[in-house]
Design a protein around this motif. Structure first.
Motif: not given
Length: 453
Positions: A201-210, A284-298
């Motif tokens: 569901k939409p939440g704080i973790q998905t907000d971080l991607h947005s 920070l962009f690389i971290k969010t848009f690589t590891e963070g794509l499959t592991r929201p906690g990253e």
């Protein structure tokens, strides 16, 4: 909201409505519309305001309860156009809410991509400040356990002169775990939402991607997944978007997967802007848009973005040749000017250690002419960066060209120790000459030393 003219919306000009507080509001004109309803300028007993009026099919009991909770919360943060009171009209089978009117100095972020004249005053400093203020605004929400759920370029407005921000459409912000009836805007949504993964569901973790997508748009004028793969798509329909942003997203500057690199001649803006972006932000962009794509906690947290953006703002240096502002790596080597391609001459820097506690972060402030110190520089973990009133300013020597000092703009004296061991007090309004090795005690436990470069 999309801009429009005239008064031909669901509500006619002159329509009178009553708020839950039994106050009368009068509709003046239609300001814009979006996916949930229309926004009008209205007259209220307290002056002009804005009214968001929902389309009837969206004006249900669930939406009403969300609004009640938001109004009861009475959010007093001036960065949010928060719902103040509900307005209902049974005869129209709908309702809405009153919020503050957005001042004309604020513009939407797509204006940057359109290169509108209204945002021509934007500089690297004001854009970094916009990014910093945006991050801190959403950080404030998240710390209260509230997820925004629809962070996108349509919900943040900025002042191109100083980077002030306003967040609108706050009726989507609800407590983590509750439903707001909205998942977000497709190209800003986290991949797990685009894919419709079970139980997500939409939440704080998905907000971080947005939030990271929004920051990339703001600083790069581009979407982080729109590279060579996007150009190969002949029809960017919903199916294609779900693949690009959900099932097979690839960051344009993924260090390993290079198939989606921006295409020269077609996507030159992102190539140029990424080339001048300091490494602390790239990471920070690389971290969010690589590891963070499959592991929201990253995904990069708001505090990480805040610290990095603040550091980059402190390290902005004007080019001595053309005068254009350049972002530099806070404690790194001199870059090439993005405009004239000449080497940027780095001035001395202030290496400042803040606070009295265990964390005591170190900050690097480039001592350009006119550079300023602010109260947040002396704090370990500033809640909000306020660039209104400086406590110090780099000023030129009154008679010797090329020499500068740090003028005390605070209300209390500083203590200074020179390289030869001599000490002196610098009262408010007085200036300490800047030389490598100079040590300063600035108060609140903050200490600083002037470095050559």
């Amino acid at each position: 909201m999309s801009s429009t003219q005239g008064t031909g919306g669901m509500l006619d000009a002159g329509t009178r409505l009553t708020t839950e507080r039994d106050e009368q509001v009068t509709v003046k004109s239609l300001l814009g519309f979006g996916g949930q309803g229309e926004v009008y300028e209205v007259d209220t007993p307290g002056g002009p305001a804005a009214l968001k009026w929902y389309f009837p099919q969206l004006a249900d009991v669930h939406r009403w309860r969300i609004l009640e909770a938001l109004v009861d919360r009475a959010w007093g943060d001036d960065r949010f156009l928060w719902p103040r009171t509900i307005v209902a009209d049974p005869s129209r089978e709908s309702f809405g809410y009153v919020m503050d009117l957005r001042p004309k100095r604020f513009h939407d972020l797509p204006a940057l991509l359109r290169r509108d004249k209204a945002v021509a005053a934007a500089t690297p400093r004001s854009l970094i400040t916009t990014a910093l203020n945006t991050v801190e605004a959403y950080k404030t929400l998240h710390e209260q356990g509230i997820a925004y759920r629809d962070i996108s370029w349509g919900n943040v407005f900025f002042d191109p002169d100083n980077g002030d921000v306003l967040v609108c459409d706050n009726d989507n912000a609800v407590v983590e775990g509750e439903s707001a009836g909205i998942e977000g805007t497709m190209n800003f949504m986290a991949p797990e939402l685009v894919r419709r993964d079970q139980g997500v569901k939409p939440g704080i973790q998905t907000d971080l991607h947005s939030l990271a997508v929004l920051l990339f748009y703001l600083l790069m004028n581009h979407h982080p997944f729109d590279g060579a793969l996007e150009l190969r798509i002949h029809c960017l329909d919903e199916k294609a978007q779900r693949k690009l942003y959900g099932t097979e997203p690839v960051f344009v500057y993924d260090p390993v997967r290079t198939a989606n690199r921006p295409v020269p001649g077609e996507q030159d803006t992102v190539i140029a802007t990424w080339g001048v972006l300091p490494q602390v932000l790239r990471d920070l962009f690389i971290k969010t848009f690589t590891e963070g794509l499959t592991r929201p906690g990253e995904r990069a947290r708001e505090s990480e973005w805040r610290d990095a953006l603040s550091a980059v703002r402190d390290a902005i240096v004007p080019c001595a040749t053309c005068g254009k502002e350049n972002m530099t790596q806070p404690d790194g080597a001199a870059p090439e000017c993005w405009k004239c391609r000449r080497p940027v001459d780095l001035p001395m820097r202030l290496e400042l250690t803040a606070g009295k506690g265990k964390r005591r972060p170190q900050r690097h402030i480039r001592l350009n002419r006119g550079a300023e110190l602010y109260p947040h520089h002396l704090q370990e973990d500033p809640e909000r960066h306020d660039f209104g009133t400086p406590i110090g300013e780099v000023t030129p020597h009154p008679t010797t060209p090329g020499r500068f000092g740090l003028t005390n703009r605070s209300a209390r004296p500083w203590r200074v120790r020179r390289a030869d061991g001599s000490q002196l007090e610098v009262p408010p309004g007085r200036t300490a000459a800047l030389r490598p090795g100079l040590l300063l005690e600035l108060g609140d436990g903050a200490e600083a030393v002037v470095r050559e470069r």
